[in-house]
Design an enzyme around this catalytic site. Structure first.
Site, PDB file in Angstrom:
ATOM      1  N   CYS A 116     -36.114  -9.850  -5.682  1.00 13.75           N
ATOM      2  CA  CYS A 116     -36.728  -8.530  -5.676  1.00 13.75           C
ATOM      3  C   CYS A 116     -37.721  -8.424  -4.527  1.00 13.75           C
ATOM      4  O   CYS A 116     -38.498  -9.337  -4.270  1.00 13.75           O
ATOM      5  CB  CYS A 116     -37.449  -8.176  -6.973  1.00 13.75           C
ATOM      6  SG  CYS A 116     -36.385  -8.141  -8.401  1.00 13.75           S
ATOM      7  N   ARG A 134     -33.918 -10.393  -0.431  1.00 12.58           N
ATOM      8  CA  ARG A 134     -34.535 -10.862  -1.676  1.00 12.58           C
ATOM      9  C   ARG A 134     -33.776 -10.401  -2.919  1.00 12.58           C
ATOM     10  O   ARG A 134     -34.064 -10.830  -4.036  1.00 12.58           O
ATOM     11  CB  ARG A 134     -35.975 -10.344  -1.768  1.00 12.58           C
ATOM     12  CG  ARG A 134     -36.850 -10.775  -0.629  1.00 12.58           C
ATOM     13  CD  ARG A 134     -38.239 -10.188  -0.767  1.00 12.58           C
ATOM     14  NE  ARG A 134     -38.942 -10.750  -1.904  1.00 12.58           N
ATOM     15  CZ  ARG A 134     -39.614 -11.889  -1.875  1.00 12.58           C
ATOM     16  NH1 ARG A 134     -39.675 -12.579  -0.771  1.00 12.58           N
ATOM     17  NH2 ARG A 134     -40.233 -12.330  -2.948  1.00 12.58           N
ATOM     18  N   TRP A 147     -33.070  -7.909  -7.691  1.00 15.80           N
ATOM     19  CA  TRP A 147     -32.191  -9.014  -8.064  1.00 15.80           C
ATOM     20  C   TRP A 147     -32.361  -9.124  -9.576  1.00 15.80           C
ATOM     21  O   TRP A 147     -33.397  -9.565 -10.063  1.00 15.80           O
ATOM     22  CB  TRP A 147     -32.616 -10.309  -7.375  1.00 15.80           C
ATOM     23  CG  TRP A 147     -31.690 -11.451  -7.583  1.00 15.80           C
ATOM     24  CD1 TRP A 147     -30.575 -11.746  -6.877  1.00 15.80           C
ATOM     25  CD2 TRP A 147     -31.813 -12.484  -8.573  1.00 15.80           C
ATOM     26  NE1 TRP A 147     -29.987 -12.896  -7.356  1.00 15.80           N
ATOM     27  CE2 TRP A 147     -30.727 -13.370  -8.397  1.00 15.80           C
ATOM     28  CE3 TRP A 147     -32.735 -12.756  -9.593  1.00 15.80           C
ATOM     29  CZ2 TRP A 147     -30.533 -14.498  -9.202  1.00 15.80           C
ATOM     30  CZ3 TRP A 147     -32.547 -13.877 -10.384  1.00 15.80           C
ATOM     31  CH2 TRP A 147     -31.450 -14.724 -10.181  1.00 15.80           C
ATOM     32  N   ASN A 198     -41.872  -7.427  -8.958  1.00 12.71           N
ATOM     33  CA  ASN A 198     -41.101  -8.623  -8.607  1.00 12.71           C
ATOM     34  C   ASN A 198     -41.627  -9.755  -9.482  1.00 12.71           C
ATOM     35  O   ASN A 198     -42.819 -10.051  -9.459  1.00 12.71           O
ATOM     36  CB  ASN A 198     -41.325  -8.951  -7.115  1.00 12.71           C
ATOM     37  CG  ASN A 198     -40.786 -10.314  -6.743  1.00 12.71           C
ATOM     38  OD1 ASN A 198     -39.822 -10.789  -7.329  1.00 12.71           O
ATOM     39  ND2 ASN A 198     -41.406 -10.947  -5.768  1.00 12.71           N
ATOM     40  N   GLY A 199     -40.744 -10.352 -10.286  1.00  9.15           N
ATOM     41  CA  GLY A 199     -41.175 -11.445 -11.164  1.00  9.15           C
ATOM     42  C   GLY A 199     -40.567 -11.291 -12.539  1.00  9.15           C
ATOM     43  O   GLY A 199     -39.593 -10.544 -12.719  1.00  9.15           O
ATOM     44  N   GLU A 209     -25.008 -30.629   0.883  1.00 10.16           N
ATOM     45  CA  GLU A 209     -25.348 -29.377   1.566  1.00 10.16           C
ATOM     46  C   GLU A 209     -24.081 -28.678   2.064  1.00 10.16           C
ATOM     47  O   GLU A 209     -23.945 -27.459   1.948  1.00 10.16           O
ATOM     48  CB  GLU A 209     -26.314 -29.668   2.724  1.00 10.16           C
ATOM     49  CG  GLU A 209     -26.691 -28.466   3.561  1.00 10.16           C
ATOM     50  CD  GLU A 209     -27.391 -27.357   2.795  1.00 10.16           C
ATOM     51  OE1 GLU A 209     -27.705 -27.541   1.606  1.00 10.16           O
ATOM     52  OE2 GLU A 209     -27.596 -26.286   3.386  1.00 10.16           O
ATOM     53  N   LYS A 249     -23.133 -24.918   0.950  1.00 11.07           N
ATOM     54  CA  LYS A 249     -22.944 -23.852   1.953  1.00 11.07           C
ATOM     55  C   LYS A 249     -21.630 -23.125   1.691  1.00 11.07           C
ATOM     56  O   LYS A 249     -21.564 -21.918   1.688  1.00 11.07           O
ATOM     57  CB  LYS A 249     -22.904 -24.419   3.377  1.00 11.07           C
ATOM     58  CG  LYS A 249     -24.174 -24.703   4.076  1.00 11.07           C
ATOM     59  CD  LYS A 249     -25.021 -23.531   4.497  1.00 11.07           C
ATOM     60  CE  LYS A 249     -25.908 -23.014   3.413  1.00 11.07           C
ATOM     61  NZ  LYS A 249     -27.071 -23.701   3.012  1.00 11.07           N
ATOM     62  N   GLU A 308     -21.550 -21.133  -1.864  1.00 17.64           N
ATOM     63  CA  GLU A 308     -22.457 -20.000  -2.075  1.00 17.64           C
ATOM     64  C   GLU A 308     -22.059 -18.760  -1.280  1.00 17.64           C
ATOM     65  O   GLU A 308     -22.375 -17.655  -1.684  1.00 17.64           O
ATOM     66  CB  GLU A 308     -23.912 -20.387  -1.792  1.00 17.64           C
ATOM     67  CG  GLU A 308     -24.230 -20.647  -0.348  1.00 17.64           C
ATOM     68  CD  GLU A 308     -25.686 -21.040  -0.121  1.00 17.64           C
ATOM     69  OE1 GLU A 308     -26.549 -20.580  -0.865  1.00 17.64           O
ATOM     70  OE2 GLU A 308     -25.951 -21.806   0.824  1.00 17.64           O
ATOM     71  N   HIS A 352     -13.964 -42.557 -10.171  1.00 17.92           N
ATOM     72  CA  HIS A 352     -14.430 -42.705 -11.549  1.00 17.92           C
ATOM     73  C   HIS A 352     -14.206 -41.433 -12.359  1.00 17.92           C
ATOM     74  O   HIS A 352     -14.868 -41.237 -13.381  1.00 17.92           O
ATOM     75  CB  HIS A 352     -15.904 -43.121 -11.557  1.00 17.92           C
ATOM     76  CG  HIS A 352     -16.122 -44.467 -10.934  1.00 17.92           C
ATOM     77  ND1 HIS A 352     -15.746 -45.640 -11.555  1.00 17.92           N
ATOM     78  CD2 HIS A 352     -16.614 -44.822  -9.719  1.00 17.92           C
ATOM     79  CE1 HIS A 352     -16.024 -46.667 -10.755  1.00 17.92           C
ATOM     80  NE2 HIS A 352     -16.546 -46.198  -9.633  1.00 17.92           N
ATOM     81  N   LYS A 377     -32.660 -14.627  -1.421  1.00 12.52           N
ATOM     82  CA  LYS A 377     -33.199 -15.636  -0.513  1.00 12.52           C
ATOM     83  C   LYS A 377     -34.379 -16.380  -1.114  1.00 12.52           C
ATOM     84  O   LYS A 377     -34.497 -17.579  -0.989  1.00 12.52           O
ATOM     85  CB  LYS A 377     -33.615 -14.949   0.786  1.00 12.52           C
ATOM     86  CG  LYS A 377     -34.234 -15.884   1.808  1.00 12.52           C
ATOM     87  CD  LYS A 377     -33.225 -16.270   2.838  1.00 12.52           C
ATOM     88  CE  LYS A 377     -33.702 -17.328   3.788  1.00 12.52           C
ATOM     89  NZ  LYS A 377     -32.702 -18.372   3.984  1.00 12.52           N
TER      90      LYS A 377
HETATM   91  C1  F6R Z   1     -29.077 -22.295  -0.047  1.00  6.47           C
HETATM   92  C2  F6R Z   1     -30.487 -21.956  -0.126  1.00  6.47           C
HETATM   93  C3  F6R Z   1     -31.209 -22.305  -1.367  1.00  6.47           C
HETATM   94  C4  F6R Z   1     -32.678 -22.673  -1.045  1.00  6.47           C
HETATM   95  C5  F6R Z   1     -33.468 -22.845  -2.345  1.00  6.47           C
HETATM   96  C6  F6R Z   1     -34.900 -23.231  -2.071  1.00  6.47           C
HETATM   97  O1  F6R Z   1     -28.530 -21.921   1.171  1.00  6.47           O
HETATM   98  O2  F6R Z   1     -31.043 -21.372   0.768  1.00  6.47           O
HETATM   99  O3  F6R Z   1     -30.590 -23.308  -2.084  1.00  6.47           O
HETATM  100  O4  F6R Z   1     -32.688 -23.851  -0.297  1.00  6.47           O
HETATM  101  O5  F6R Z   1     -33.427 -21.665  -3.079  1.00  6.47           O
HETATM  102  O6  F6R Z   1     -35.547 -22.234  -1.346  1.00  6.47           O
HETATM  103  P1  F6R Z   1     -36.845 -22.538  -0.541  1.00  6.47           P
HETATM  104  O7  F6R Z   1     -36.512 -23.511   0.532  1.00  6.47           O
HETATM  105  O8  F6R Z   1     -37.288 -21.219  -0.007  1.00  6.47           O
HETATM  106  O9  F6R Z   1     -37.836 -23.130  -1.514  1.00  6.47           O
END
Ligand code: F6R
Length: 608
Positions: free
Chosen positions: A2, A27, A74, A100-101, A480, A484, A487, A503, A603
């Site tokens: 949000c 966001r 969101w 937001n929250g 990672e 990537k 997501e 396993h 984000k």
């Molecule tokens: C994936 C991604 C998330 C963030 C996670 C932590 O591409 O961006 O997994 O890494 O939400 O976010 P931050 O780094 O902002 O604490």
């Protein structure tokens, strides 16, 4: 998670709010709305879906209104629908609020308010807040907000307007970010800095439970008791063009290509006379020498950095490292010890779980250093020390350049500590410093894998399952690579320690299943090769990511190669991630999905 924005000043408010929300759309983007004052009445426009839907709805509206609040959502409580989107109104439509929250005690409050005759129209937790403010409102919005938040549990950043006080926006925060921009004859507030930069670079960071009353020509702050407090502005030096795509089709691609620059900006200022300076971590030589343990806590991609960090710090600096996922950390009642360091890693510096972990560590009296990208963020301010990654503003929801600079920070920490602890020879240290300085060039060279990656992406974008395997740091990097891909492309994928596959998970390998094998570590090559053979024997299609010097080892056994530039094995993850990011990007492009704003994500995850 949000985004909220509020503006008061001479400009037409709807374009200002929409402009601000555009910068905050990362966001959350399942619905959006604005509220503004029009001839003494509050008008609300909301729409389900991405911001463009709201923009279209607003397009015919020509008004001169100069005060308003906006929100991009969101969803947490209540489906992403028009009725659940913000702003929310009190019963008489005289107070509007964006949030937001999460209000954790909203059920009890809702029952209490219903008994008092309040009618609810949405399924959100937020709506209790606007009715609660209404309950306490007797002509003084600051006072009503102050009394309302005393009853609230959870996290919030609110911006509130009332048609009875048409010259002000009142806002407050607890555990959700809120920044106030001070300009000349106009003021603006928002969840994040990019939304303010068009108007000002002078900002106030609001602390928990601080209330702001923002008028056209004044900004006043109050504490929870209503006492006026003084705050200082901070000057934001960011380059506004970072918030633009600069000729790239997507922010994600731009940010992938910015990695050489980001690595350079993060490393160069810390290299002083050939020595890596980590004083910003807030730990001196005596502390480093006596260090018994490091706990690294983070979420998502940042937690994958922590896994690489564990391998690297243990190997180089010989300090035991444990890694915790932030959302689990405080609930497992961690036993932290004296002479230990907790490191939290966060791009946004606003991730609720990571903030909670930081506070847990501090409550146990342990030193906390933050590796963080956003200057002035909550984590940067609350940690004992902030070591900034200079990735610059990251807009795409999937992290790329921030991840890589976090990774680099782990190596800088490892080598600097190793030097202090005497666990590395001078020669090896000098080699490392030289190699880390060359990383921007190596990253640049790695970007040339684009065509090879595009070809694989085109051949494989219809896959339904993808496995990433590796050993040691390659396994940590696989996590990672897998995240990537899943997501943004929505392809199911998993990361496995190559030796662990047999396993159980190997049961999922069928003819033509794509397995991406990352193999950059000499001492583990033969072992990984055996694991590749195991999946090949079950018909897998194997793409091997390695360096030229190890290529011959795999020649017969794999279907495709992605060959990285030569690099010291231990540092390979810093460049290996680049073709993995590109693979996710181009597969997603082939599938036709929104790369920068994948479904269900946001984000900055400011709720638990
Ligand atoms: C994936 C991604 C998330 C963030 C996670 C932590 O591409 O961006 O997994 O890494 O939400 O976010 P931050 O780094 O902002 O604490």
């Amino acid at each position: 998670m949000c985004g909220i924005v509020g503006y008061i000043g001479p400009r037409k408010v709807i374009p200002v709010l929409l402009g601000g929300l555009t910068k905050l759309e990362y966001r959350g983007y399942d619905s959006a709305g604005v509220a503004y004052l029009d001839n003494g009445k509050i008008e609300v426009i909301k729409e389900q879906g991405k911001l463009d839907n709201l923009r279209e709805k607003c397009s015919g509206i020509e008004t001169d209104n100069t005060l308003g609040i906006g929100h991009t959502r969101w969803a947490t409580h209540g489906a992403p629908s028009k009725i659940n989107s913000h702003p929310h109104l009190n019963g008489s439509g005289t107070i509007a609020l964006v949030h937001n929250g999460i209000i954790e005690n909203y059920v009890a409050l809702k029952e209490w308010l219903i008994k008092k005759g309040v009618k609810f129209v949405s399924d959100t937790d937020t709506e209790v807040a606007v009715h609660l403010i209404d309950h306490f409102y007797f002509g003084d919005l600051v006072s009503a907000v102050r009394q309302a938040i005393e009853m609230l549990e959870g996290s919030y950043a609110f911006a509130v307007i009332s048609s009875n006080e048409p010259d002000r926006i009142v806002a407050v925060r607890k555990d959700s970010p809120l920044i106030i921009g001070k300009a000349d004859g106009e003021n603006i507030l928002a969840s994040d800095i990019p939304a303010l930069l068009e108007y000002t670079r002078d900002v106030y960071f609001l602390n928990d439970n601080e209330i702001v009353e923002m008028k056209k020509d004044s900004i006043d702050f109050f504490d929870i008791y209503g006492t006026r407090i003084k705050k200082q502005t901070t000057k934001i030096e960011w380059d506004v063009t970072q918030a633009e795509k600069g000729g790239y089709d997507h922010f994600m691609l731009k940010e992938i290509y910015e990695q050489p620059r980001a690595l350079r900006d993060t490393f160069s200022p810390r290299l002083k006379n050939g020595i890596i300076d980590i004083s910003e971590m807030g730990i001196d030589d005596d502390f480093i020498k006596d260090l018994k343990k490091i706990t690294i806590v983070a979420c998502g991609s940042a937690s994958h950095v922590a896994h690489v960090g564990k391998y690297v710090i243990e190997r180089i600096a010989k300090v035991p490292v444990e890694v915790d996922i932030a959302s689990e950390f405080r609930y497992r009642h961690p036993l932290l010890i004296k002479d230990q360091l907790v490191i939290v890693i966060s791009q946004s510096g606003e991730t609720a779980d990571t903030i909670a972990a930081l506070r847990e560590a501090k409550s146990q009296g342990v030193k906390v250093a933050a590796v963080v990208n956003v200057i002035g963020s909550t984590i940067a301010r609350e940690a004992d020390a902030a070591f900034y990654t200079y990735a610059g503003m990251e807009i795409a929801v999937a992290t790329t350049k921030a991840y890589d600079t976090q990774l680099l920070s782990m190596y800088m920490l490892a080598y600097a500590m190793a030097r202090t602890r005497g666990t590395i020879s001078e020669e090896e240290y000098d080699r490392a410093v030289r190699d880390l300085s060359l990383l921007p060039e190596k990253a640049e060279e790695t970007l040339k894998l684009k065509e090879a990656v595009q070809r694989i992406a085109y051949e494989r974008f219809m896959d339904e399952d993808v496995f990433f395997i590796g050993r040691g740091v390659d396994y940590a990097l696989s996590m990672e690579a897998s995240l990537k891909l899943k997501e943004i492309s929505y392809i199911h994928s998993e990361a496995y320690a190559a030796g662990e596959l047999k396993h159980g998970t190997i049961a999922l390998i069928e003819p033509n299943t794509l397995v991406v094998a990352i193999a950059t570590q000499e001492d583990l090559i033969d072992k990984t090769l055996s694991n590749i053979k195991e999946v090949k024997a079950r018909g897998a299609y194997v793409v091997c990511v390695t360096t030229e010097k190890y290529r011959a080892k795999f020649d017969q056994g794999v279907d495709e190669f992605l060959i990285l530039p030569e690099i010291a094995d231990i540092e390979a993850p810093i460049i290996t991630v680049i073709p993995m990011q590109m693979l996710a990007y181009y597969i997603t492009l082939n599938k036709g999905f929104d790369v920068d704003k994948p479904r269900n994500l946001a984000k900055s995850v400011t709720v638990e």
